[in-house]
Design a protein around this motif. Structure first.
Motif, short mmCIF file in Angstrom:
data_model
loop_
_atom_site.label_atom_id
_atom_site.label_comp_id
_atom_site.label_asym_id
_atom_site.label_seq_id
_atom_site.Cartn_x
_atom_site.Cartn_y
_atom_site.Cartn_z
N LYS A 1 8.35 -4.06 33.33
CA LYS A 1 6.89 -4.44 32.86
C LYS A 1 6.90 -5.61 31.13
O LYS A 1 6.32 -6.52 31.28
CB LYS A 1 6.18 -3.24 32.23
N ARG B 1 2.43 5.66 29.56
CA ARG B 1 1.15 5.66 30.79
C ARG B 1 2.11 4.98 31.40
O ARG B 1 2.92 4.40 32.48
CB ARG B 1 -0.13 5.14 30.04
N ASP B 2 2.81 3.23 30.83
CA ASP B 2 3.31 2.05 31.25
C ASP B 2 4.89 2.29 32.09
O ASP B 2 5.06 1.62 33.80
CB ASP B 2 3.47 1.33 30.12
N ARG C 1 0.59 9.35 39.09
CA ARG C 1 -0.41 9.46 39.50
C ARG C 1 0.63 9.39 40.53
O ARG C 1 0.38 8.87 41.59
CB ARG C 1 -0.63 8.36 39.23
N ARG D 1 4.41 4.28 35.43
CA ARG D 1 3.75 3.46 36.17
C ARG D 1 4.71 2.80 36.84
O ARG D 1 5.38 2.85 38.12
CB ARG D 1 2.88 2.33 35.58
N GLU D 2 6.13 2.41 35.67
CA GLU D 2 7.42 1.41 36.20
C GLU D 2 7.85 2.90 37.26
O GLU D 2 8.85 2.32 37.90
CB GLU D 2 7.70 1.09 35.16
N THR E 1 7.18 4.98 39.25
CA THR E 1 6.07 5.38 40.73
C THR E 1 7.45 3.53 41.03
O THR E 1 6.82 3.77 42.58
CB THR E 1 4.86 5.20 40.28
#
Length: 546
Positions: free
Chosen positions: A387, A78-79, A140, A82-83, A85
């Motif tokens: 992150k 998940r992390d 996403r 997101r990174e 994106t």
């Protein structure tokens, strides 16, 4: 193109900083940018050249890690997505979407590393699709959703894949990058926020105020000069060397297990199409990829426990045979030694949390603070560097008791702005089409600075070697703007010739050396020494591969 001299950086460091980052790979660069953008006075030092370790030896991917899903590392995936994106926006000059084709065959027993009982193997394509649906949900990114690839489209888009026994073909998306150029973009952005960065500056000890670490003692590896750098906080971001550096402060509270990942660089035309290929199964339950990169292809990677030389890990004939064998099981046209133009191996720093195979260890990062205040950040992966940096600087801010929120989720990296204008400028230049594409995709908008060098001196527009698009002006730029200091570094870590095509690198070495001598003021003896050091590195590579 503004530069700061090495003596000036040494002076700035000796005057003291708030945060001293040790390690010039992607993690250290990320910490330097995060801290500098929050208003801290930041220094970063690297004992060799920037990105010389793991940060230059990756599979060239910005990815969530599809194989981590079946291992249960949901938070990491998940992390990372997101990174991914974020990087596609913030570093769009060096991070671009990439389609991956996943072929699923009737004979496959462990698709994507999942060991399936015989009774459920008929449902493997459905299970993989469910996994990719979860991958899409975490990412996403509506434009980058997975899809089924019909047989006719497979023949057109991935014509080298075997179709005998093929049950289903899926396509999902991640992104590709140049790991070294990404690191330099982060470093350049950190310097724009005031960070002082210095390579070939080795930490030989820590200074103390009572029981607390209060800075570090540096040795300038070019001059032998020793400099003390006062710092309120020292961050150990040395990757595979993190445990060794932490031991200079006391017994580390963590242990690193090293894992070797080998990659083969394949000639242009070794594969057809533009998509990356997932090798869906290996004998030991891993994944491998064939990824387009810099007009070539990268085949990798292995994942083996490693206890050898960390500076120059070997690529053995066994490693090469393993990768070729597994790739050729799925290809119509077998790959062979003649298709390989270069090889490289990287070492992953895995924070030990379990016994057994390193492939089963988590790629999550680990943050620790020693009793004396030394902050260590290690583990993780290229994709999650931002992150990792945020968590590190958050810990520093919490210790300070202030309110300095992270800003890096909205900071565009150096080279990512003005791409359309840079392309227009390059298109109007006399450079060849492949050179223009290479410069824009390698440097982003900074390509206009390299073009300006070749405009002032047309000789700098010449190719570095036949068959590669790199130009001589890149060498001058590396020396003036990015602190390139050795011939080997320029061939391995700046022009990347030695990583893309070892033969082309050998042919270019004399010309690159002459350019560096002119930029850095080398006398004849120093130039000869630089050439000998490069030849010695190449000889070691050849002997280890024998």
């Amino acid at each position: 193109m503004t530069t700061t001299s090495r003596p000036e950086y040494l002076r700035l460091l000796s005057a003291g900083v708030d945060v001293l980052v040790i390690g010039g790979g992607i993690t250290g660069a990320g910490v330097a940018l995060d801290a500098a953008s929050r208003g801290y006075r930041v220094g970063l030092v690297e004992r060799a050249d920037y990105a010389c370790g793991t940060s230059s030896r990756s599979t060239k991917l910005i990815h969530g890690g599809i194989r981590y899903l079946p291992q249960g590392h949901i938070g990491l995936v998940r992390d990372a997505l997101r990174e991914r994106t974020l990087l596609l926006t913030l570093a769009r000059h060096v991070a671009r979407p990439l389609a991956f084709v996943v072929p699923l065959y009737a004979r496959t027993t462990r698709p994507l590393g999942i060991n399936l009982p015989a009774i459920v193997r008929p449902f493997a394509p459905l299970g993989v699709r469910i996994g990719l649906l979860a991958y899409d949900a975490f990412a996403r990114s509506p434009a980058l959703r997975h899809r089924v690839l019909p047989r006719a489209a497979l023949e057109r888009e991935a014509p080298d894949l075997r179709t005998d026994g093929l049950r289903s073909t899926l396509v999902y998306y991640d992104a590709r990058t140049d790991d070294v150029r990404l690191t330099h973009s982060v470093l350049a952005t950190a310097r724009a926020y005031g960070a002082a960065t210095l390579n070939y500056a080795a930490v030989v000890g820590f200074t103390r105020a009572g029981e607390r670490v209060s800075g570090a003692r540096l040795e300038d590896r070019l001059t032998g000069q020793t400099v003390d750098v006062p710092a309120r906080v020292v961050v150990n971001a040395t990757g595979i060397w993190a445990e060794t550096l932490a031991a200079m402060d006391g017994a580390p509270a963590f242990h690193i297990r090293h894992s070797k990942g080998v990659h083969l660089v394949l000639r242009p035309g070794a594969m057809r199409g533009s998509m990356a290929t997932v090798i869906p199964e290996t004998d030991d339950g891993r994944l491998a990829f064939i990824v387009p990169w810099a007009d070539r292809w990268v085949l990798g990677t292995t994942d083996d426990a490693y206890t050898g030389d960390l500076v120059e890990p070997p690529v053995t004939s066994i490693d090469v045979g393993y990768l070729l064998d597994h790739a050729n099981r799925y290809l119509k046209r077998p790959l062979g030694a003649a298709d390989i133009t270069a090889t490289y191996a990287g070492i992953r720093p895995l924070v030990a949390a379990a016994a057994g195979s390193t492939a089963a260890l988590s790629r999550d990062h680990h943050l620790s603070v020693s009793p004396s205040g030394l902050v260590t950040i290690t583990g993780g992966k290229l994709t999650t560097y931002r992150k990792m940096a945020q968590d590190t600087v958050d810990a520093i801010v919490a210790r300070d008791g202030g309110r300095r929120p992270c800003r890096t989720a909205t900071i565009a990296l150096a080279g990512s702005a003005g791409l359309a204008e840079a392309k227009a400028t390059l298109d109007a230049s006399p450079l060849a089409a492949d050179q223009r594409v290479h410069l824009l995709e390698t440097y982003g908008s900074a390509a206009v600075d390299i073009l300006a060098l070749s405009t002032d001196d047309p000789a700098l527009g010449r190719p570095l070697a036949d068959g590669v698009p790199g130009v001589a002006a890149e060498v001058v730029y590396a020396c003036r703007a990015e602190q390139a200091l050795t011939l080997a570094d320029c061939l391995y870590l700046r022009t990347r010739l030695a990583v893309l095509d070892a033969g082309a690198s050998d042919r270019a070495a004399d010309g690159v050396g002459a350019l560096m001598a002119r930029c850095l003021g080398w006398h004849a003896g120093e130039l000869a020494r630089q050439r000998e050091a490069y030849e010695a590195m190449r000889a070691r590579e050849r002997s280890r591969a024998a």
